[in-house]
Design a protein around this motif. Structure first.
Motif, PDB file in Angstrom:
ATOM      1  N   LYS A 156      -1.872  11.046   1.281  1.00  0.00           N
ATOM      2  CA  LYS A 156      -2.946  10.203   0.761  1.00  0.00           C
ATOM      3  C   LYS A 156      -3.420   9.220   1.828  1.00  0.00           C
ATOM      4  N   LEU A 157      -2.463   8.638   2.548  1.00  0.00           N
ATOM      5  CA  LEU A 157      -2.804   7.687   3.599  1.00  0.00           C
ATOM      6  C   LEU A 157      -3.530   8.379   4.754  1.00  0.00           C
TER       7      LEU A 157
ATOM      8  N   LYS B  11       3.582  13.011  -0.685  1.00  0.00           N
ATOM      9  CA  LYS B  11       2.274  12.820  -1.309  1.00  0.00           C
ATOM     10  C   LYS B  11       1.645  11.507  -0.853  1.00  0.00           C
ATOM     11  N   ALA B  12       2.450  10.451  -0.759  1.00  0.00           N
ATOM     12  CA  ALA B  12       1.949   9.146  -0.327  1.00  0.00           C
ATOM     13  C   ALA B  12       1.481   9.196   1.124  1.00  0.00           C
TER      14      ALA B  12
ATOM     15  N   LYS C  30       0.815  -1.215   0.000  1.00  0.00           N
ATOM     16  CA  LYS C  30       0.000   0.000   0.000  1.00  0.00           C
ATOM     17  C   LYS C  30       0.851   1.270   0.000  1.00  0.00           C
ATOM     18  N   VAL C  31       2.059   1.165   0.570  1.00  0.00           N
ATOM     19  CA  VAL C  31       2.948   2.332   0.591  1.00  0.00           C
ATOM     20  C   VAL C  31       4.080   2.196  -0.435  1.00  0.00           C
ATOM     21  N   GLY C  32       3.935   1.240  -1.364  1.00  0.00           N
ATOM     22  CA  GLY C  32       4.910   1.089  -2.437  1.00  0.00           C
ATOM     23  C   GLY C  32       6.236   0.487  -2.016  1.00  0.00           C
TER      24      GLY C  32
ATOM     25  N   ALA D 248       7.435  12.637  -3.541  1.00  0.00           N
ATOM     26  CA  ALA D 248       6.573  11.485  -3.776  1.00  0.00           C
ATOM     27  C   ALA D 248       6.155  10.836  -2.460  1.00  0.00           C
ATOM     28  N   THR D 249       7.088  10.748  -1.509  1.00  0.00           N
ATOM     29  CA  THR D 249       6.759  10.162  -0.207  1.00  0.00           C
ATOM     30  C   THR D 249       5.805  11.064   0.557  1.00  0.00           C
TER      31      THR D 249
ATOM     32  N   ARG E  47       8.303   5.300   4.738  1.00  0.00           N
ATOM     33  CA  ARG E  47       7.205   4.502   4.179  1.00  0.00           C
ATOM     34  C   ARG E  47       7.047   3.175   4.936  1.00  0.00           C
TER      35      ARG E  47
END
Length: 249
Positions: free
Chosen positions: A177-178, A173-174, A123-125, A170-171, A144
């Motif tokens: 989102k979570l 943003k992730a 889910k967190v790539g 990018a992190t 992450r």
């Protein structure tokens, strides 16, 4: 519903007050930014709520009961600087640590628990890094992994101490989102945050803190020029809708 109630909280360090007269209530299902200058007691606030450091006074109530009776409802993501990243463990094992509140420290994780941990990493790539030693991960990847551990805790209330510090775009943003997904699920999230320019975009509530709360409530009503100047003890200006600290703090 009240998720957290803080009553008359005070913390001292070597007889010097770090927090005093802290009283506020966090509604369930809110995403709150804890905002204030360096040395304002933001991290201390989180740690005192979690009973990680001693309090001089104060009561912590979680869903109407003392914190110790509700500990299993709480998830915590510490600052990266406080983690021993040289500890010999891999990303999957870190995430599985988030399940011990559910399975206990004596039992070994079964296949179902391990599969769930993989899903949290995905889910967190970070699924492809499951067997990578945490010391071999970048700062953003480490963060992450700790997000995946928080997911594995499946808590109702999350505390996060500077989760955006030192991570790539990018992190960040992730992470957001979570956090927004958690809020949509009715979970309650409190985040120590430094970037004044993103407060209005990230949080629906904010706590302005400088050893004692300056104000708390919906961001649109609390995050004002007057309150920021009272919080930071310096001049604040706005560039468009974004506040900029010009001196002090």
């Amino acid at each position: 519903m009240k998720a957290i109630e803080i009553q008359n909280l005070a913390v001292t360090y070597e007889r010097q007050p770090v927090l005093e007269n802290v009283n506020f209530t966090i509604p369930e299902g809110t995403l709150t930014g804890i905002i204030g200058p360096n040395g304002a007691g933001k991290s201390t606030l989180i740690k005192s709520i979690l009973h990680l450091i001693p309090r001089l006074s104060g009561d912590i109530v979680v869903y109407g009961k003392p914190y110790k009776k509700q500990r299993n409802l709480i998830g915590y993501v510490p600052q990266r600087s406080e983690v021993d990243w040289d500890f010999p463990t891999n990303a999957l094992d870190v995430v599985l640590m988030g399940r011990y509140g559910h399975i206990g420290w004596i039992r070994r994780p079964n296949k179902k628990e391990i599969q769930f941990a993989y899903e949290c990493l995905e889910k967190v790539g970070m699924k492809e890094f499951a067997n990578r030693q945490i010391s071999q991960l970048s700062g953003g990847q480490q963060q992450r992994v700790f997000l995946a551990r928080a997911l594995a805790q499946d808590a109702q209330i999350y505390f996060m101490d500077e989760p955006f510090a030192g991570v790539d775009a990018a992190t960040e943003k992730a992470i957001m989102k979570l956090l927004q997904e958690w809020r949509e699920q009715g979970k309650t999230v409190l985040v120590v945050h430094h970037d004044l320019q993103t407060v209005k975009d990230y949080f629906d509530h904010c706590l302005l803190l400088n050893k004692t709360p300056v104000d708390y409530g919906p961001t649109e009503s609390v995050f004002t020029l007057d309150n920021l100047e009272r919080t930071y003890g310096g001049a604040i200006s706005f560039l468009g809708n974004s506040p900029i600290l010009t001196q002090g703090g």
